[in-house]
Design a protein around this motif. Sequence first.
Motif, PDB file in Angstrom:
ATOM      1  N   ASP A  25       0.849  -1.189   0.000  1.00 43.54           N
ATOM      2  CA  ASP A  25       0.000   0.000   0.000  1.00 43.54           C
ATOM      3  C   ASP A  25       0.886   1.241   0.000  1.00 43.54           C
ATOM      4  N   ASP A  26       0.270   2.402  -0.157  1.00 38.38           N
ATOM      5  CA  ASP A  26       1.033   3.642  -0.240  1.00 38.38           C
ATOM      6  C   ASP A  26       1.290   4.244   1.130  1.00 38.38           C
ATOM      7  N   VAL A  27       0.610   3.746   2.116  1.00 40.01           N
ATOM      8  CA  VAL A  27       0.793   4.227   3.476  1.00 40.01           C
ATOM      9  C   VAL A  27       0.882   3.024   4.406  1.00 40.01           C
ATOM     10  N   ALA A  28       1.345   3.251   5.617  1.00 43.41           N
ATOM     11  CA  ALA A  28       1.355   2.233   6.651  1.00 43.41           C
ATOM     12  C   ALA A  28       0.539   2.738   7.817  1.00 43.41           C
ATOM     13  N   LEU A  81      10.506   4.281   8.370  1.00 48.74           N
ATOM     14  CA  LEU A  81      10.276   4.519   6.942  1.00 48.74           C
ATOM     15  C   LEU A  81      11.614   4.872   6.309  1.00 48.74           C
ATOM     16  N   GLY A 115       7.529   1.225   5.634  1.00 51.33           N
ATOM     17  CA  GLY A 115       7.247   1.923   4.378  1.00 51.33           C
ATOM     18  C   GLY A 115       8.426   2.748   3.936  1.00 51.33           C
ATOM     19  N   GLY A 116       8.191   3.554   2.912  1.00 49.54           N
ATOM     20  CA  GLY A 116       9.260   4.408   2.420  1.00 49.54           C
ATOM     21  C   GLY A 116       9.095   4.738   0.954  1.00 49.54           C
TER      22      GLY A 116
ATOM     23  N   THR B  39       3.352   8.035   5.562  1.00 47.76           N
ATOM     24  CA  THR B  39       3.869   7.797   4.217  1.00 47.76           C
ATOM     25  C   THR B  39       5.106   8.649   3.985  1.00 47.76           C
ATOM     26  N   ASP B  69      -1.348  10.794  -1.053  1.00 44.43           N
ATOM     27  CA  ASP B  69      -1.408   9.450  -0.462  1.00 44.43           C
ATOM     28  C   ASP B  69      -2.315   9.429   0.760  1.00 44.43           C
ATOM     29  N   LYS B  73      -6.365   7.547   1.211  1.00 45.86           N
ATOM     30  CA  LYS B  73      -6.649   6.526   2.219  1.00 45.86           C
ATOM     31  C   LYS B  73      -7.787   6.943   3.143  1.00 45.86           C
ATOM     32  N   LEU B 203      -6.594   4.278  -4.184  1.00 48.17           N
ATOM     33  CA  LEU B 203      -5.205   4.745  -4.304  1.00 48.17           C
ATOM     34  C   LEU B 203      -5.187   6.041  -5.088  1.00 48.17           C
ATOM     35  N   ASP B 204      -4.041   6.714  -5.029  1.00 47.90           N
ATOM     36  CA  ASP B 204      -3.932   7.951  -5.795  1.00 47.90           C
ATOM     37  C   ASP B 204      -3.301   7.669  -7.156  1.00 47.90           C
TER      38      ASP B 204
END
Lengths: 310, 310
Positions: A25-28, A81, A115-116, B39, B69, B73, B203-204
């Motif tokens: 995913d794009d975030v945690a 991250l 993430g990162g 993120t 991001d 979400k 998602l973006d």
Amino acid sequence: MPEKSWIAKYFAPLVLAEGAVGLRDDVAALDTRGAMIITTDALVEGVHFLSTDPLETIARKLVRVNVSDIIAKGAVPVEVLLMVGWPQGRSETDLGRFAGALGVDLKLWGARLIGGDTTSVPGGLVLSITMTGRCHGPGPIRRFGALDGDDIWLTGEIGAAKLGFDALRRRETASPFIGRYHVPEPPMLAAAALIARYARASLDVSDGLLADVKALAGASGLAARLDLGVIPFAGAPTTRPEQMALATWGDDYQTVFTAPPEAANAIAVAAAEIGLKLTRVGTCEPGKGLSLYENNKPVNLPETLGFEHG
Amino acid sequence: MPEKSWIAKYFAPLVLAEGAVGLRDDVAALDTRGAMIITTDALVEGVHFLSTDPLETIARKLVRVNVSDIIAKGAVPVEVLLMVGWPQGRSETDLGRFAGALGVDLKLWGARLIGGDTTSVPGGLVLSITMTGRCHGPGPIRRFGALDGDDIWLTGEIGAAKLGFDALRRRETASPFIGRYHVPEPPMLAAAALIARYARASLDVSDGLLADVKALAGASGLAARLDLGVIPFAGAPTTRPEQMALATWGDDYQTVFTAPPEAANAIAVAAAEIGLKLTRVGTCEPGKGLSLYENNKPVNLPETLGFEHG
């Protein structure tokens, strides 16, 4: 090599935290249990490390410069991250070595990658970690909060990183200090046993002992008085210039903190219990700035107290 | 210029959050109220922006790629840590312009700077933001979680960034799309009103609409079917190659999400209430991959569906 395949191949296997859902995913989701703190520290090729430094030690140093901040605040590392700016000319083998060492070292400190962002860069390697920590106490031990009369305590010894750096420049590859320059050892057990319990103000020694002690006292509106004769220097320097060189050079990533004098015995006992070298190196006084003494005689300060990251 | 004076002069004034104590410490206390996400997104000179791009728009884009991001979400931006790798050759004036624009844009999105790291870099400008967000619902809307039959919804329009980039390359400085390439507009109000309330997966759109829609459905083990005829393209392209160019180019930072068909009316009403352009562009189906239709006739997919950050 495109970003997504890097992530899948080298970084996703390091991700064990539930909130990170394997970097899919794009975030945690952030672990928010307790009093949490957060810090960011970057390492840049040609500024903080040499192009020829091993990727494994760069990865471990990246982890530890952040761990050092967390520990100095009386907290334990929790989540990470990672930002990687990877030079187009660096090999995939290098990336694998970096990621492998990063994973091992994160595990050692109990920190989890969640993430990162990875990208290529036209210049040299640029690395940054954002790390969260959970305070052992109700909140972080700040830079400020010291009181007049507080003792100033120092973990470990000072100067090992400088001696390692010098040995590297002289190509003395057998020096035992090279490892301590490449891979600092922040005082992991001190966070819970000492800093969170006894410290009134605290920071990690990253810019030079003299500069950092002055900053520590100054943040509380106080002066610091240091006893040069008791400072535990690595390599047992015998001349004043040698001592000053070690006391003004950063990268040791030990912790210096202040505590009330009445806690001194308890602090010494707690340090002995965790096997930590801990030295009372000075006191906080009314005023401003830093004074140095040896056998109660004033010692002139060097022109520069520490390292300013350019 | 040394690190500490940069921080004091340009970044400390931006810091209003209590936990950051004005950047006078090495860590910040983290806001942990509610379900928090985090993120990291980096922007690199020569990779994500041109050396000649204005510092103000680089700062705003840096904020918004991260905001995008968080919004996708179903969350609201909360706190920011900033990593700045500043080239030795860039002027202090440039740094002031960067920091000023960053402060204004963070305020616009309700995000507070709480910490970070600044360093010089031998190569080009390297920027990274780590941003936390507070979920409007009990947790983040993930990339996965879509069900067979879900509608696929798209905020805003697609292709403005690409048209702006093309205009810049042709030196058509009057193009209205240049601003939308430099400074994307993530759908701020959609997070609470739509995404947190109705989305099953989200998602973006940062790598190209086709690539991102395929990734969105694929993350839930589904295929996506897109109706090319209803996709709201910027600049009203009339030819198939023009449409495909816009549909496969990233940097629009809109949100694409799936939701149950029975919520379609409520979603349309909610979008109208917040004045948001929202289009139902397709559906999730059993299977794998992406199919494109126009007036119910299949359309061949282009060879590349989107942008892979190199």
